[in-house]
Design a protein around this motif. Sequence first.
Motif, short mmCIF file in Angstrom:
data_model
loop_
_atom_site.label_atom_id
_atom_site.label_comp_id
_atom_site.label_asym_id
_atom_site.label_seq_id
_atom_site.Cartn_x
_atom_site.Cartn_y
_atom_site.Cartn_z
N GLU A 110 0.74 -1.33 0.00
CA GLU A 110 -0.13 -0.01 0.05
C GLU A 110 0.66 1.25 0.09
O GLU A 110 0.49 2.36 -0.22
CB GLU A 110 -0.85 0.05 1.21
N THR A 111 2.22 1.13 0.15
CA THR A 111 3.13 2.16 0.22
C THR A 111 3.49 2.83 -0.99
O THR A 111 3.91 3.95 -0.90
CB THR A 111 4.38 1.72 1.20
N THR A 112 3.48 2.36 -2.11
CA THR A 112 4.19 2.96 -3.34
C THR A 112 2.96 3.05 -4.52
O THR A 112 1.82 2.65 -4.42
CB THR A 112 5.07 1.98 -3.95
N THR A 113 3.27 4.01 -5.44
CA THR A 113 2.28 4.06 -6.54
C THR A 113 3.20 4.37 -7.70
O THR A 113 4.29 5.16 -7.77
CB THR A 113 1.45 5.50 -6.41
N MET A 114 2.95 3.51 -8.71
CA MET A 114 3.88 3.69 -9.88
C MET A 114 3.32 4.44 -11.01
O MET A 114 4.03 4.94 -11.68
CB MET A 114 4.06 2.20 -10.49
N ARG A 115 2.04 4.74 -10.94
CA ARG A 115 1.24 5.46 -11.97
C ARG A 115 0.46 6.37 -11.54
O ARG A 115 -0.24 6.40 -10.12
CB ARG A 115 0.56 4.56 -13.00
#
Length: 120
Positions: free
Chosen positions: A70-75
């Motif tokens: 839940e900690t990262t977002t690629m887009r």
Amino acid sequence: MFYDSKSFRALESGLSAAWLQQQTALQNLANLETPNYKAKSVVFEDTLNRALEENGNAPYSFTTRVVTDETTTMRPDGNNVDSDKEGLVLYKAYVQYSYLTQKINGSFSNFRYVLNNAMK
């Protein structure tokens, strides 16, 4: 008995874990374009060391858990699936599954050899 041995249980657990890892990577790749989808991964927990520390003698086993990142977002749409990473995870799990299958088949062959020669 052969099926109750620690090595057989370890191989069996490894097969199950590699299968779960393949399924998780495939699920992530299938949701590559799904907005706000968060990648999942398989976490391995070796319970052998913990069990040996607690009571000195325990059957080998390890557990797996599927966790969501839940900690990262690629887009910009909130999806964090990295197709390159998932492809590598999938390949690694496939190789592990194939290797463990060969090891189990080898164990069965050895067991069969002993049984056949013990009868002579």
